[in-house]
Design a protein around this motif. Structure first.
Motif, PDB file in Angstrom:
ATOM      1  N   MET A  87       0.822  -1.217   0.000  1.00  0.00           N
ATOM      2  CA  MET A  87       0.000   0.000   0.000  1.00  0.00           C
ATOM      3  C   MET A  87       0.851   1.260   0.000  1.00  0.00           C
ATOM      4  O   MET A  87       0.383   2.336  -0.376  1.00  0.00           O
ATOM      5  N   MET A  88       2.094   1.144   0.436  1.00  0.00           N
ATOM      6  CA  MET A  88       2.948   2.322   0.584  1.00  0.00           C
ATOM      7  C   MET A  88       3.653   2.719  -0.702  1.00  0.00           C
ATOM      8  O   MET A  88       4.238   3.800  -0.783  1.00  0.00           O
ATOM      9  N   ILE A  89       3.623   1.849  -1.724  1.00  0.00           N
ATOM     10  CA  ILE A  89       4.341   2.118  -2.967  1.00  0.00           C
ATOM     11  C   ILE A  89       3.412   2.860  -3.922  1.00  0.00           C
ATOM     12  O   ILE A  89       2.387   2.328  -4.333  1.00  0.00           O
ATOM     13  N   PRO A  90       3.732   4.090  -4.286  1.00  0.00           N
ATOM     14  CA  PRO A  90       2.878   4.844  -5.220  1.00  0.00           C
ATOM     15  C   PRO A  90       2.823   4.164  -6.582  1.00  0.00           C
ATOM     16  O   PRO A  90       3.838   3.632  -7.059  1.00  0.00           O
ATOM     17  N   PRO A  91       1.662   4.153  -7.239  1.00  0.00           N
ATOM     18  CA  PRO A  91       1.554   3.523  -8.563  1.00  0.00           C
ATOM     19  C   PRO A  91       2.501   4.129  -9.586  1.00  0.00           C
ATOM     20  O   PRO A  91       2.972   3.437 -10.498  1.00  0.00           O
ATOM     21  N   GLN A  92       2.795   5.435  -9.444  1.00  0.00           N
ATOM     22  CA  GLN A  92       3.660   6.089 -10.420  1.00  0.00           C
ATOM     23  C   GLN A  92       5.065   5.515 -10.422  1.00  0.00           C
ATOM     24  O   GLN A  92       5.757   5.545 -11.441  1.00  0.00           O
ATOM     25  N   LEU A 114      -5.795  -4.453 -18.361  1.00  0.00           N
ATOM     26  CA  LEU A 114      -6.245  -3.499 -17.345  1.00  0.00           C
ATOM     27  C   LEU A 114      -6.779  -4.208 -16.118  1.00  0.00           C
ATOM     28  O   LEU A 114      -6.506  -3.802 -14.982  1.00  0.00           O
ATOM     29  N   VAL A 115      -7.539  -5.279 -16.328  1.00  0.00           N
ATOM     30  CA  VAL A 115      -8.105  -6.025 -15.199  1.00  0.00           C
ATOM     31  C   VAL A 115      -6.993  -6.616 -14.338  1.00  0.00           C
ATOM     32  O   VAL A 115      -7.020  -6.519 -13.098  1.00  0.00           O
ATOM     33  N   LEU A 116      -5.995  -7.217 -14.960  1.00  0.00           N
ATOM     34  CA  LEU A 116      -4.899  -7.833 -14.204  1.00  0.00           C
ATOM     35  C   LEU A 116      -4.110  -6.793 -13.417  1.00  0.00           C
ATOM     36  O   LEU A 116      -3.745  -7.026 -12.255  1.00  0.00           O
ATOM     37  N   VAL A 117      -3.869  -5.654 -14.026  1.00  0.00           N
ATOM     38  CA  VAL A 117      -3.134  -4.591 -13.336  1.00  0.00           C
ATOM     39  C   VAL A 117      -3.962  -4.049 -12.178  1.00  0.00           C
ATOM     40  O   VAL A 117      -3.433  -3.799 -11.079  1.00  0.00           O
ATOM     41  N   ASN A 118      -5.256  -3.856 -12.388  1.00  0.00           N
ATOM     42  CA  ASN A 118      -6.124  -3.361 -11.322  1.00  0.00           C
ATOM     43  C   ASN A 118      -6.158  -4.310 -10.134  1.00  0.00           C
ATOM     44  O   ASN A 118      -6.111  -3.889  -8.976  1.00  0.00           O
ATOM     45  N   ILE A 119      -6.251  -5.597 -10.421  1.00  0.00           N
ATOM     46  CA  ILE A 119      -6.295  -6.597  -9.342  1.00  0.00           C
ATOM     47  C   ILE A 119      -5.013  -6.545  -8.522  1.00  0.00           C
ATOM     48  O   ILE A 119      -5.040  -6.496  -7.288  1.00  0.00           O
ATOM     49  N   SER A 120      -3.882  -6.550  -9.213  1.00  0.00           N
ATOM     50  CA  SER A 120      -2.598  -6.578  -8.498  1.00  0.00           C
ATOM     51  C   SER A 120      -2.362  -5.299  -7.706  1.00  0.00           C
ATOM     52  O   SER A 120      -1.719  -5.329  -6.652  1.00  0.00           O
ATOM     53  N   SER A 121      -2.891  -4.173  -8.174  1.00  0.00           N
ATOM     54  CA  SER A 121      -2.618  -2.903  -7.508  1.00  0.00           C
ATOM     55  C   SER A 121      -3.534  -2.636  -6.317  1.00  0.00           C
ATOM     56  O   SER A 121      -3.181  -1.860  -5.426  1.00  0.00           O
ATOM     57  N   THR A 122      -4.714  -3.263  -6.291  1.00  0.00           N
ATOM     58  CA  THR A 122      -5.665  -2.981  -5.209  1.00  0.00           C
ATOM     59  C   THR A 122      -5.826  -4.134  -4.218  1.00  0.00           C
ATOM     60  O   THR A 122      -6.528  -3.971  -3.222  1.00  0.00           O
ATOM     61  N   ILE A 123      -5.191  -5.260  -4.468  1.00  0.00           N
ATOM     62  CA  ILE A 123      -5.263  -6.365  -3.496  1.00  0.00           C
ATOM     63  C   ILE A 123      -4.705  -5.950  -2.133  1.00  0.00           C
ATOM     64  O   ILE A 123      -5.284  -6.303  -1.097  1.00  0.00           O
ATOM     65  N   LEU A 175     -13.519  -0.287  -3.790  1.00  0.00           N
ATOM     66  CA  LEU A 175     -12.790  -0.714  -4.977  1.00  0.00           C
ATOM     67  C   LEU A 175     -13.487  -0.255  -6.249  1.00  0.00           C
ATOM     68  O   LEU A 175     -12.833   0.123  -7.227  1.00  0.00           O
ATOM     69  N   LEU A 176     -14.815  -0.299  -6.240  1.00  0.00           N
ATOM     70  CA  LEU A 176     -15.569   0.091  -7.421  1.00  0.00           C
ATOM     71  C   LEU A 176     -15.300   1.549  -7.791  1.00  0.00           C
ATOM     72  O   LEU A 176     -15.103   1.876  -8.964  1.00  0.00           O
ATOM     73  N   VAL A 177     -15.280   2.417  -6.782  1.00  0.00           N
ATOM     74  CA  VAL A 177     -14.996   3.829  -7.040  1.00  0.00           C
ATOM     75  C   VAL A 177     -13.573   4.003  -7.573  1.00  0.00           C
ATOM     76  O   VAL A 177     -13.327   4.774  -8.510  1.00  0.00           O
ATOM     77  N   MET A 178     -12.624   3.275  -6.998  1.00  0.00           N
ATOM     78  CA  MET A 178     -11.227   3.377  -7.442  1.00  0.00           C
ATOM     79  C   MET A 178     -11.078   2.962  -8.903  1.00  0.00           C
ATOM     80  O   MET A 178     -10.444   3.655  -9.712  1.00  0.00           O
ATOM     81  N   HIS A 179     -11.657   1.801  -9.258  1.00  0.00           N
ATOM     82  CA  HIS A 179     -11.481   1.279 -10.613  1.00  0.00           C
ATOM     83  C   HIS A 179     -12.286   2.081 -11.635  1.00  0.00           C
ATOM     84  O   HIS A 179     -11.827   2.288 -12.759  1.00  0.00           O
ATOM     85  N   TRP A 180     -13.478   2.510 -11.261  1.00  0.00           N
ATOM     86  CA  TRP A 180     -14.313   3.261 -12.194  1.00  0.00           C
ATOM     87  C   TRP A 180     -13.683   4.600 -12.557  1.00  0.00           C
ATOM     88  O   TRP A 180     -13.762   5.049 -13.700  1.00  0.00           O
ATOM     89  N   ASN A 181     -13.042   5.233 -11.592  1.00  0.00           N
ATOM     90  CA  ASN A 181     -12.459   6.558 -11.810  1.00  0.00           C
ATOM     91  C   ASN A 181     -10.989   6.521 -12.214  1.00  0.00           C
ATOM     92  O   ASN A 181     -10.367   7.578 -12.383  1.00  0.00           O
ATOM     93  N   ASP A 182     -10.419   5.333 -12.361  1.00  0.00           N
ATOM     94  CA  ASP A 182      -8.985   5.232 -12.631  1.00  0.00           C
ATOM     95  C   ASP A 182      -8.640   5.794 -14.004  1.00  0.00           C
ATOM     96  O   ASP A 182      -9.271   5.455 -15.012  1.00  0.00           O
ATOM     97  N   LEU A 183      -7.656   6.646 -14.043  1.00  0.00           N
ATOM     98  CA  LEU A 183      -7.169   7.226 -15.293  1.00  0.00           C
ATOM     99  C   LEU A 183      -5.744   6.808 -15.603  1.00  0.00           C
ATOM    100  O   LEU A 183      -5.379   6.642 -16.764  1.00  0.00           O
ATOM    101  N   LEU A 184      -4.931   6.582 -14.579  1.00  0.00           N
ATOM    102  CA  LEU A 184      -3.508   6.323 -14.783  1.00  0.00           C
ATOM    103  C   LEU A 184      -3.262   5.094 -15.652  1.00  0.00           C
ATOM    104  O   LEU A 184      -2.557   5.176 -16.665  1.00  0.00           O
ATOM    105  N   TYR A 185      -3.817   3.967 -15.280  1.00  0.00           N
ATOM    106  CA  TYR A 185      -3.525   2.729 -16.002  1.00  0.00           C
ATOM    107  C   TYR A 185      -4.127   2.704 -17.412  1.00  0.00           C
ATOM    108  O   TYR A 185      -3.451   2.262 -18.357  1.00  0.00           O
ATOM    109  N   PRO A 186      -5.377   3.158 -17.622  1.00  0.00           N
ATOM    110  CA  PRO A 186      -5.841   3.255 -19.020  1.00  0.00           C
ATOM    111  C   PRO A 186      -4.985   4.194 -19.867  1.00  0.00           C
ATOM    112  O   PRO A 186      -4.724   3.917 -21.037  1.00  0.00           O
TER     113      PRO A 186
END
Length: 249
Positions: A87-92, A114-123, A175-186
């Protein structure tokens, strides 16, 4: 302001940004955004990515959290610490190696990537929330299930998951709010218009020298409606999930 701007022309927006349209409210922006911008396709892409990302993240995180609570020794603490560090590692920070990995796997410009990246980043955050709740479950109940001959899988599916529904619901909303609004990974992995999600598609209304604010705000309003509706109907589960486990009976 968002609602009013979505019902103005570009000229009306610049003439009176905060005022009510003088020529009455218009709906052409909503018609054009679906006819000319294929917003329906972007909406479907976001829905698919969000649905699968949230579902699989919850499944994996719930099993991991249960495993951590069942270990109940230094091994469980070490495993929990590893996910907490995640959780401490920024996605950037991970953008370059992550893009290299997805590129080598041939998953750029794909919803699966995108799904695989989202899963690994929010687990990590899902494990953190669910572990905190599962640790409050009565140990006597789990021990009684073990004495009755139930294995770990049966205890997890028949005892722990039903008791964890409030926390699972709250985590799902988060999680739904995080993934729905995600801009970085797309923005990082998607360049083909056919696979764009809603947040990425909204960038099309912003140019180097000008921005089409009425169309941009129309897109923002459309993207926000599902979140508002979901929270209206599920807010009691969200509140219950956030408060469950804070007081022991």
């Amino acid at each position: 302001m968002v609602v009013l701007t979505s019902m103005k022309t570009l000229e009306q927006t610049f003439d009176n940004p905060l005022g009510i349209p003088t020529d009455g409210l218009i709906v052409e922006n909503f018609i054009n955004i679906f006819q000319e911008q294929t917003m329906a396709g972007y909406f479907v892409n976001s829905s698919v990515v969000t649905l699968f990302s949230v579902s699989f993240t919850l499944i994996f995180a719930a099993m991991i959290a249960f495993g951590i609570t069942r270990l109940n020794d230094w091994k469980g603490n070490v495993l929990f610490a590893l996910f907490t560090i995640g959780m401490m590692i920024p996605p950037q920070v991970n953008m370059v190696p992550l893009y290299s990995l997805i590129l080598n796997l041939g998953l750029t410009n794909s919803l699966l990537g995108l799904v695989l990246v989202n899963i690994s980043s929010t687990i990590p955050v899902a494990v953190f929330i669910l572990t905190g709740f599962m640790k409050t479950l009565p140990k006597e109940l789990l021990e009684a299930s073990t004495i009755d001959g139930a294995g770990n899988w049966r205890i997890f599916t028949k005892v722990v998951v039903p008791l964890s529904l409030p926390s699972l619901s709250a985590t799902a909303i988060f999680l739904l709010v995080m993934h729905w609004n995600d801009l970085l990974y797309p923005l990082l992995f998607i360049t083909d218009n056919a696979y764009k999600t809603l947040p990425l598609a909204l960038l099309d209304f912003q140019g180097q020298y000008s921005t089409n604010y009425p169309m941009l705000f129309t897109g923002v309003l459309i993207a926000s409606v599902p979140m508002v509706i979901m929270y209206i109907f599920l807010q009691r589960y969200f509140v219950a999930g956030m408060t469950s486990g804070t007081v022991k009976g």
